[in-house]
Enzyme design. Sequence first.
Site, PDB file in Angstrom:
ATOM      1  N   TYR A   6       0.838  -1.203   0.000  1.00  0.00           N
ATOM      2  CA  TYR A   6       0.000   0.000   0.000  1.00  0.00           C
ATOM      3  C   TYR A   6       0.876   1.259   0.000  1.00  0.00           C
ATOM      4  O   TYR A   6       0.732   2.137  -0.854  1.00  0.00           O
ATOM      5  CB  TYR A   6      -0.924  -0.019   1.223  1.00  0.00           C
TER       6      TYR A   6
HETATM    7  N1  LIG Z   1      -8.362   7.199   6.177  1.00  0.00           N
HETATM    8  C1  LIG Z   1      -7.065   7.366   6.449  1.00  0.00           C
HETATM    9  O1  LIG Z   1      -6.648   7.375   7.608  1.00  0.00           O
HETATM   10  C2  LIG Z   1      -6.075   7.589   5.337  1.00  0.00           C
HETATM   11  C3  LIG Z   1      -4.721   7.763   5.695  1.00  0.00           C
HETATM   12  C4  LIG Z   1      -3.796   7.956   4.686  1.00  0.00           C
HETATM   13  C5  LIG Z   1      -4.179   8.027   3.367  1.00  0.00           C
HETATM   14  N2  LIG Z   1      -5.491   7.838   3.053  1.00  0.00           N
HETATM   15  C6  LIG Z   1      -5.868   7.909   1.628  1.00  0.00           C
HETATM   16  O2  LIG Z   1      -6.960   8.806   1.494  1.00  0.00           O
HETATM   17  C7  LIG Z   1      -7.813   8.362   0.431  1.00  0.00           C
HETATM   18  C8  LIG Z   1      -9.231   8.211   0.936  1.00  0.00           C
HETATM   19  O3  LIG Z   1      -9.240   7.260   1.987  1.00  0.00           O
HETATM   20  P1  LIG Z   1     -10.550   6.802   2.747  1.00  0.00           P
HETATM   21  O4  LIG Z   1     -10.166   6.506   4.139  1.00  0.00           O
HETATM   22  O5  LIG Z   1     -11.645   7.746   2.458  1.00  0.00           O
HETATM   23  O6  LIG Z   1     -10.806   5.398   2.009  1.00  0.00           O
HETATM   24  P2  LIG Z   1     -12.167   4.750   1.467  1.00  0.00           P
HETATM   25  O7  LIG Z   1     -11.829   3.336   1.138  1.00  0.00           O
HETATM   26  O8  LIG Z   1     -13.276   4.995   2.424  1.00  0.00           O
HETATM   27  O9  LIG Z   1     -12.452   5.563   0.131  1.00  0.00           O
HETATM   28  C9  LIG Z   1     -11.886   5.238  -1.112  1.00  0.00           C
HETATM   29  C10 LIG Z   1     -13.001   5.159  -2.136  1.00  0.00           C
HETATM   30  O10 LIG Z   1     -12.416   4.924  -3.398  1.00  0.00           O
HETATM   31  C11 LIG Z   1     -13.202   4.001  -4.131  1.00  0.00           C
HETATM   32  N3  LIG Z   1     -12.324   3.304  -5.080  1.00  0.00           N
HETATM   33  C12 LIG Z   1     -11.304   2.457  -4.792  1.00  0.00           C
HETATM   34  N4  LIG Z   1     -10.730   2.027  -5.928  1.00  0.00           N
HETATM   35  C13 LIG Z   1     -11.403   2.621  -6.959  1.00  0.00           C
HETATM   36  C14 LIG Z   1     -11.277   2.576  -8.367  1.00  0.00           C
HETATM   37  N5  LIG Z   1     -10.368   1.784  -8.968  1.00  0.00           N
HETATM   38  N6  LIG Z   1     -12.125   3.325  -9.105  1.00  0.00           N
HETATM   39  C15 LIG Z   1     -13.065   4.102  -8.519  1.00  0.00           C
HETATM   40  N7  LIG Z   1     -13.236   4.177  -7.186  1.00  0.00           N
HETATM   41  C16 LIG Z   1     -12.408   3.441  -6.412  1.00  0.00           C
HETATM   42  C17 LIG Z   1     -13.793   3.060  -3.069  1.00  0.00           C
HETATM   43  O11 LIG Z   1     -15.021   2.483  -3.499  1.00  0.00           O
HETATM   44  C18 LIG Z   1     -13.976   4.001  -1.881  1.00  0.00           C
HETATM   45  O12 LIG Z   1     -15.309   4.478  -1.807  1.00  0.00           O
HETATM   46  C19 LIG Z   1      -7.196   7.077  -0.092  1.00  0.00           C
HETATM   47  O13 LIG Z   1      -6.391   7.396  -1.195  1.00  0.00           O
HETATM   48  C20 LIG Z   1      -6.341   6.590   1.064  1.00  0.00           C
HETATM   49  O14 LIG Z   1      -5.277   5.792   0.610  1.00  0.00           O
HETATM   50  C21 LIG Z   1      -6.445   7.624   4.004  1.00  0.00           C
END
Ligand SMILES: NC(=O)c1ccc[n+]([C@@H]2O[C@H](COP(=O)([O-])OP(=O)(O)OC[C@H]3O[C@@H](n4cnc5c(N)ncnc54)[C@H](O)[C@@H]3O)[C@@H](O)[C@H]2O)c1
Length: 339
Positions: A152
């Site tokens: 990741y």
């Molecule tokens: N939540 C955290 O603590 C955190 C920390 C660091 C980084 N991030 C990053 O922030 C971003 C949002 O995270 P989140 O916690 O909201 O995650 P999440 O999984 O709730 O949201 C991601 C969304 O992207 C959609 N998705 C995934 N692959 C896809 C694709 N190929 N095409 C279209 N849609 C797709 C999923 O259906 C999901 O709804 C991500 O990039 C994650 O890596 C989150």
Amino acid sequence: MNILVTGTAGFIGFFVASKLLSLGHVVIGLDNVNDYYDVNLKESRLKILHQNKNFIEARLDLVNRVGLEELFRKYKPVRVLNLAAQAGVRYSFENPYAYVDSNLVGFVNLEEQCRHNQIEHFVFASTASVYGANNKMPWDECDGCNHQLSLYAATKKANEVIAHSYSHLFNIPTTGLRFFNVYGPWGRPDMALFIFVRNIFEGKAIDVYNNGQMVRDFTYVEDIAEGVCKVLLGKVPMVNQLWNSDSQYPDPSTSGVAPFRIYNIGNSRPVELMRYIKIMEDEIGKKAIINFMPIQPGEVIKSEADNLDLYKEFDFKPKVNVEEGVHNFVKWYREYYKY
Ligand SMILES: NC(=O)c1ccc[n+]([C@@H]2O[C@H](COP(=O)([O-])OP(=O)(O)OC[C@H]3O[C@@H](n4cnc5c(N)ncnc54)[C@H](O)[C@@H]3O)[C@@H](O)[C@H]2O)c1
């Protein structure tokens, strides 16, 4: 303006899209609504976004190149925010290609559209996990980070270097944001807060890794949404004329050859995991049954953001402390799951 936000059925995307809509922008919300976790939760978030007439849902996979091309042609977004990704560390042990598809192939597909559509500003989600084995705290964007501990994190680091090359080659103003442990209402069911609260309510044990000796810079989701909107809508990055390419360690957070910037976006007030759990117990009024476990492969022991750059450039000041944030989560959980 028309803004494309990917990942709008997701946790952070839902909050950012809500904020952009409240500011009067048109949000084209792309998400494939995959079943990595409870699809009903994603649909509930989307249902709320649909209450605003300026929300346009595009149920599409980032891997679908033709669909993406049509989407850009049809809606002509001015700025683009990429939050869609395959998240999670453990899931990658069994499902590596989910990360390759969404985080690498999907990411390049989006870059290609930014390249061909003169996008004003491309902002994308990176993660604190890119700091991996770095032990110097707080983590600073000026520090090098080349020792990721999970697939990741490796795909997110790859996003940063791919984004720099696109920014350089095609002059795309680009900002990468390294999120630090985002938490709050509507949170992700695969993350610690959600799992712990659910298990405490249900009287089930919780697995606590590294015997609880972990520290995290938990950042409240509305602070994140505020910071992301400031960056996305604000001044775009420029080529850094002071960047020193002759240095042994050229600053990786800016660039002398591209309008490119990387920022941490965290709370800068790290919290011990056992204190986080105690706040949950107090809020729920029930003790957790704890299974102490060794550290999991791919996990880091401590995270702490240096937010100084984001504060200086965008006046970013997180407001919500962990007591208030956990209170808001538990309140939401009780209402949503009728506890
Ligand atoms: N939540 C955290 O603590 C955190 C920390 C660091 C980084 N991030 C990053 O922030 C971003 C949002 O995270 P989140 O916690 O909201 O995650 P999440 O999984 O709730 O949201 C991601 C969304 O992207 C959609 N998705 C995934 N692959 C896809 C694709 N190929 N095409 C279209 N849609 C797709 C999923 O259906 C999901 O709804 C991500 O990039 C994650 O890596 C989150």
